[in-house]
Design a protein around this motif. Structure first.
Motif, PDB file in Angstrom:
ATOM      1  N   PRO A   1       1.112  -1.277  -0.016  1.00  0.00           N
ATOM      2  CA  PRO A   1       0.280  -0.154  -0.163  1.00  0.00           C
ATOM      3  C   PRO A   1       0.814   1.256   0.085  1.00  0.00           C
ATOM      4  CG  PRO A   1      -0.274  -1.481   2.028  1.00  0.00           C
ATOM      5  CD  PRO A   1       0.989  -2.146   1.179  1.00  0.00           C
TER       6      PRO A   1
ATOM      7  N   GLN B   1      -6.390   0.037  12.191  1.00  0.00           N
ATOM      8  CA  GLN B   1      -6.014  -0.350  10.982  1.00  0.00           C
ATOM      9  C   GLN B   1      -6.695   0.373   9.099  1.00  0.00           C
ATOM     10  OE1 GLN B   1      -6.909  -2.785  12.879  1.00  0.00           O
ATOM     11  NE2 GLN B   1      -4.841  -3.311  13.305  1.00  0.00           N
ATOM     12  N   LEU B   2      -7.345   1.122   9.682  1.00  0.00           N
ATOM     13  CA  LEU B   2      -8.464   2.497   8.506  1.00  0.00           C
ATOM     14  C   LEU B   2      -7.649   3.785   8.871  1.00  0.00           C
ATOM     15  CD1 LEU B   2     -12.062   1.306   9.391  1.00  0.00           C
ATOM     16  CD2 LEU B   2     -10.481   0.614   7.021  1.00  0.00           C
TER      17      LEU B   2
ATOM     18  N   GLU C   1      -4.879   6.672   7.829  1.00  0.00           N
ATOM     19  CA  GLU C   1      -3.938   6.883   7.367  1.00  0.00           C
ATOM     20  C   GLU C   1      -3.373   8.273   8.145  1.00  0.00           C
ATOM     21  OE1 GLU C   1      -3.827  10.887   3.895  1.00  0.00           O
ATOM     22  OE2 GLU C   1      -5.181   8.460   3.225  1.00  0.00           O
TER      23      GLU C   1
ATOM     24  N   LYS D   1      -8.182   5.796   5.509  1.00  0.00           N
ATOM     25  CA  LYS D   1      -7.254   5.724   4.233  1.00  0.00           C
ATOM     26  C   LYS D   1      -8.539   5.405   3.008  1.00  0.00           C
ATOM     27  CE  LYS D   1      -3.868   2.610   6.120  1.00  0.00           C
ATOM     28  NZ  LYS D   1      -3.086   1.463   6.576  1.00  0.00           N
TER      29      LYS D   1
ATOM     30  N   LEU E   1      -6.492   0.903   0.802  1.00  0.00           N
ATOM     31  CA  LEU E   1      -6.066  -0.243   1.165  1.00  0.00           C
ATOM     32  C   LEU E   1      -6.214  -1.582   0.125  1.00  0.00           C
ATOM     33  CD1 LEU E   1      -9.973   0.234   3.593  1.00  0.00           C
ATOM     34  CD2 LEU E   1      -7.252  -0.003   3.801  1.00  0.00           C
TER      35      LEU E   1
ATOM     36  N   GLN F   1      -8.267  -7.155   4.903  1.00  0.00           N
ATOM     37  CA  GLN F   1      -7.611  -7.742   6.343  1.00  0.00           C
ATOM     38  C   GLN F   1      -8.070  -8.276   7.481  1.00  0.00           C
ATOM     39  OE1 GLN F   1      -5.558  -4.353   7.223  1.00  0.00           O
ATOM     40  NE2 GLN F   1      -3.858  -4.188   4.688  1.00  0.00           N
TER      41      GLN F   1
ATOM     42  N   VAL G   1     -15.027   1.849   1.536  1.00  0.00           N
ATOM     43  CA  VAL G   1     -13.961   1.623   2.801  1.00  0.00           C
ATOM     44  C   VAL G   1     -14.735   1.000   4.136  1.00  0.00           C
ATOM     45  CG1 VAL G   1     -12.324   2.297   4.611  1.00  0.00           C
ATOM     46  CG2 VAL G   1     -12.192   2.907   1.824  1.00  0.00           C
TER      47      VAL G   1
ATOM     48  N   SER H   1      -3.282 -10.018   5.413  1.00  0.00           N
ATOM     49  CA  SER H   1      -3.937  -9.449   4.381  1.00  0.00           C
ATOM     50  C   SER H   1      -4.309 -10.528   3.893  1.00  0.00           C
ATOM     51  CB  SER H   1      -3.160  -9.841   3.395  1.00  0.00           C
ATOM     52  OG  SER H   1      -3.733  -8.817   2.205  1.00  0.00           O
TER      53      SER H   1
END
Length: 722
Positions: free
Chosen positions: A36, A150-151, A153, A180, A185, A189, A219, A718
């Protein structure tokens, strides 16, 4: 021994991570899966320093030229450190300090904390520019319940007033969580968490996904945790322990103190004809935690704080020309306690249920207009309407009510409505803003702006800002002189709540907005190839500062304090070798003037309540030669914190809780490929490495213990394109 970590579990986590690394091979030069855009392996010092920011002006700018004091924490840093909550992320930002009561995070800034049950309401918390505070209290959720990390940025933190752009409650700072894109992405994940809080195992999981195809982008993510903090005792500094009728003397340490935070976040967009784009955002936070250290019933073993907070936004963006962009938005919000919430006062015959909530909607229109190559105007107007169910407390009987003749008058499970149950009040606010950004050649820029908010309860509140920035493009140098004013609106709870019991908080319908004026001088200088150093000085004055004082049988919020705080903040990053990165930050804040009205005459004089006089943060990160393993160590000396006004009154004198040293360590493997197509990332984080106890200042006669050594292993797998 009580409170000691379970070594076997921590050793197992560490051994599992190291075994995986030792047996791993370096990923091949063209990776099997495309990295990414912001992957840790691509992270270098320059990319961190040049991350663009949007929060200070709503206009994307390089940090050196933006007219505000801003810190940026990238998603790469968040993943490398193994953070699980925004509160952990913000712990490295100079000038911010978190007082955690093991239920909510009461984040303060620059020597100012919002006080009892504030939940960090001196800051405005946003996700992608949309506020997500819990409207009945205007408090914020900084824990795991906010958003799957994890989302994220990056996180942008403005230290200083921002009401001129964002209105009420952008009082002393803004935290904007930027998520993000679907393109970043590129798939799904699966995230697993496992670890321990002292001797108690815990864990959780998350699922995030994203993608973009043609004009459509999506997202989404959800997360859930289970964390057990049981076994903690009331700190000996608590004034309640010195009182003759000590209600917690026989209650023992905390029991069943479980936190079950959950979050859901989604956003999507679709391109429309004419260059427009339609965007949708949804955010649901579910705070669900034991409340063993709440001021109304410490160690009562039955309190469970559970709140669901929902925010939805629909936006349409269009650029009619290269010099003009427009945005129209509408939003809906809903917040209320969940059905499992219980408030235990230590009574055997009943517990309390909070009857409160809010439902509301709003709309806004704004635009950016490049009037001239050297002048950009930002204009906007918005309207919000909130229907508040005013807070009262119903009684849920836990024992039968028996008449003298043995007749059951009220059986177990009966709910007795609280005083003023069902009363509602509608809050309406209309606001308008204008901001001008003027470039005076390549070196100088000036910003000036103002906003006016009109509220049907607490009236008109103007806010303004002006700033001058010197940032020559050919030099690694930036100097900023800034001024801003802001206001903190009283919440529905502060205005209208009914008390739980005697000496609890009762609403004050005459409470007014707090206002602040801040002057800042900031400078940033690049140190050749080594890194960058930033230093800023500030003077902050708060008028009408709220303090809770006794009025009759209850406590009531009053605008009685005028306070001036001065201080400075240092932030620096260095990279002495390609494999080694260092980060040093620190802050000092000192109350130099604190005057109170006659209601506090004769009370102990309080200095820097709830906030350390100094903070230092040092982080070192080293890239080891095995499979890209990153090792980091964090050390943070924290100065003494003054007691709250309520605790000083109960003790009869001002007092401080001692200084302490916060420690943390993390090991992270950014890229493993146990499967041909899919990557795996492992991160082990240990906080309070030496399990040293410390105390945070509290309210209502109690101080708060720290939860102790905490270790979590995060596995991010992933799953490829969904």
């Amino acid at each position: 021994m009580r409170g000691q970590p379970r070594p076997s579990l921590i050793a197992a986590l560490l051994g599992s991570l190291l075994a995986t690394v030792v047996g791993a091979e370096e990923p091949p030069s063209p990776p099997r899966e495309e990295l990414p855009p912001g992957d840790i392996e691509r992270l270098d010092l320059e990319s961190l320093l040049e991350i663009p920011v949007v929060s200070p002006t709503k206009e994307e700018q390089r940090g050196a030229r933006t007219p505000a004091v801003v810190s940026v924490i990238s998603g790469e840093e968040i993943q490398a450190r193994g953070y699980t909550s925004l509160a952990e992320v913000l712990s490295s930002v100079p000038g911010l300090y978190d007082v955690y009561d093991l239920t909510t995070h009461n984040m303060g800034i620059r020597g100012i904390n919002g006080g009892a049950r504030a939940s960090g309401n001196v800051l405005k918390l946003m996700i992608d520019g949309h506020p997500v505070d819990y409207r009945p209290t205007t408090g914020n959720f900084f824990g795991e319940e906010l958003i799957p990390l994890q989302l994220v940025e990056r996180v942008e933190v403005i230290r200083g007033p921002a009401s001129a752009l964002y209105g009420a409650n952008a009082f002393l700072g803004v935290v904007n969580v930027i998520t993000k894109s679907g393109e970043a992405l590129k798939g799904a994940q699966l995230v697993g968490y496992g670890g321990t809080v002292r001797q108690h195992p815990g864990g959780g999981g998350a699922l995030v996904l994203g993608g973009a195809e043609g004009p459509v982008e999506l997202v989404a993510g959800l997360s859930a945790f289970y964390i057990d903090r049981s076994g903690l005792e009331l700190p000996t500094s608590s004034p309640l322990l010195e009182e003759p009728r000590n209600p917690v003397a026989t209650r023992g340490p905390s029991r069943d103190d479980i936190s079950r935070p959950r979050s859901v976040f989604a956003k999507g967009s679709v391109g429309l004809g004419g260059g427009g784009r339609l965007k949708l955002l949804a955010s649901i936070q579910n705070l669900d935690a034991g409340g063993e250290f709440q001021d109304f019933g410490p160690l009562s073993h039955g309190t469970r704080i559970a709140i669901i907070n929902q925010n939805y936004r629909l936006a349409y963006e269009v650029e009619p020309s290269e010099k003009l962009s427009l945005e129209l938005t509408g939003h809906y919000l809903h917040g209320a306690p969940s059905p499992v919430q219980r408030l235990d006062l230590g009574r055997p015959d009943f517990v309390l249920l909070s009857s409160s909530g809010v439902e509301g909607f709003g709309a806004s229109a704004g635009g950016r207009w490049e009037v001239h190559p050297i002048l950009i105007l930002t204009l906007g107007a918005d309207f919000v309407s909130e229907d508040h169910l005013l807070q009262t407390f119903d009684r849920l009987l836990t024992q039968d009510v028996i008449a003298p003749d043995g007749t059951v008058l009220r059986p177990v499970g009966t709910i007795i409505p609280g005083e003023a149950h069902g009363e509602r009040r509608v809050f309406r606010n209309a606001g308008a803003l204008v901001q001008a950004l003027l470039s005076l050649g390549e070196d100088w820029s000036v910003v000036a702006g103002g906003r006016l908010d009109l509220h049907n309860i607490y009236g008109a509140n103007p806010s303004g800002r002006v700033g001058v920035v010197y940032a020559p493009p050919e030099k690694a140098l930036s100097v900023k002189l800034l001024y801003g004013s802001s206001f903190k609106a009283p919440s529905a709870v502060q205005l209208y709540t009914q008390p739980m019991t005697i000496l609890d908080i009762q609403g004050n319908p005459n409470l007014e907005a707090q206002t602040a004026h801040t002057v800042e001088l900031a400078g940033t200088h690049g140190l050749a190839e080594l890194g960058e150093l930033s230093l800023n000085l500030f003077a902050l004055g708060v008028n009408g500062r709220v303090e809770f004082v006794q009025k009759g049988l209850y406590l009531q919020a009053q605008n009685i304090l005028q306070e001036w705080v001065v201080g400075g903040e240092l932030e620096s990053r260095f990279q002495p070798t390609p494999a080694l990165k260092l980060r040093l930050s620190g802050s000092v804040a000192r109350t130099v003037s604190r005057s109170a009205g006659v209601l506090l005459t004769g009370a102990p004089e309080i200095h820097n309540p709830l906030f350390p006089t100094y903070q230092v943060y040092l982080m070192g990160e080293y890239k080891l030669p095995w499979a890209g393993l990153l090792a980091s160590v964090e050390l943070s000396p924290i100065g003494p914190r003054g007691a709250s006004q309520s605790n000083a009154l109960r003790k009869g004198t001002d007092y401080q809780v001692p200084a302490y040293l916060y420690t943390a360590a993390a090991l992270s493997v950014p890229q493993l490929h146990p499967w041909e197509k899919y990557s795996t990332r492992l991160t082990l984080r240990v906080s309070n490495v030496f399990n040293r106890p410390w105390v945070e200042p509290g309210f209502g006669g109690i101080d708060y213990p720290h939860q102790g050594l905490t270790a979590f292993l995060t596995v991010v797998q992933s799953l490829g394109n969904p």
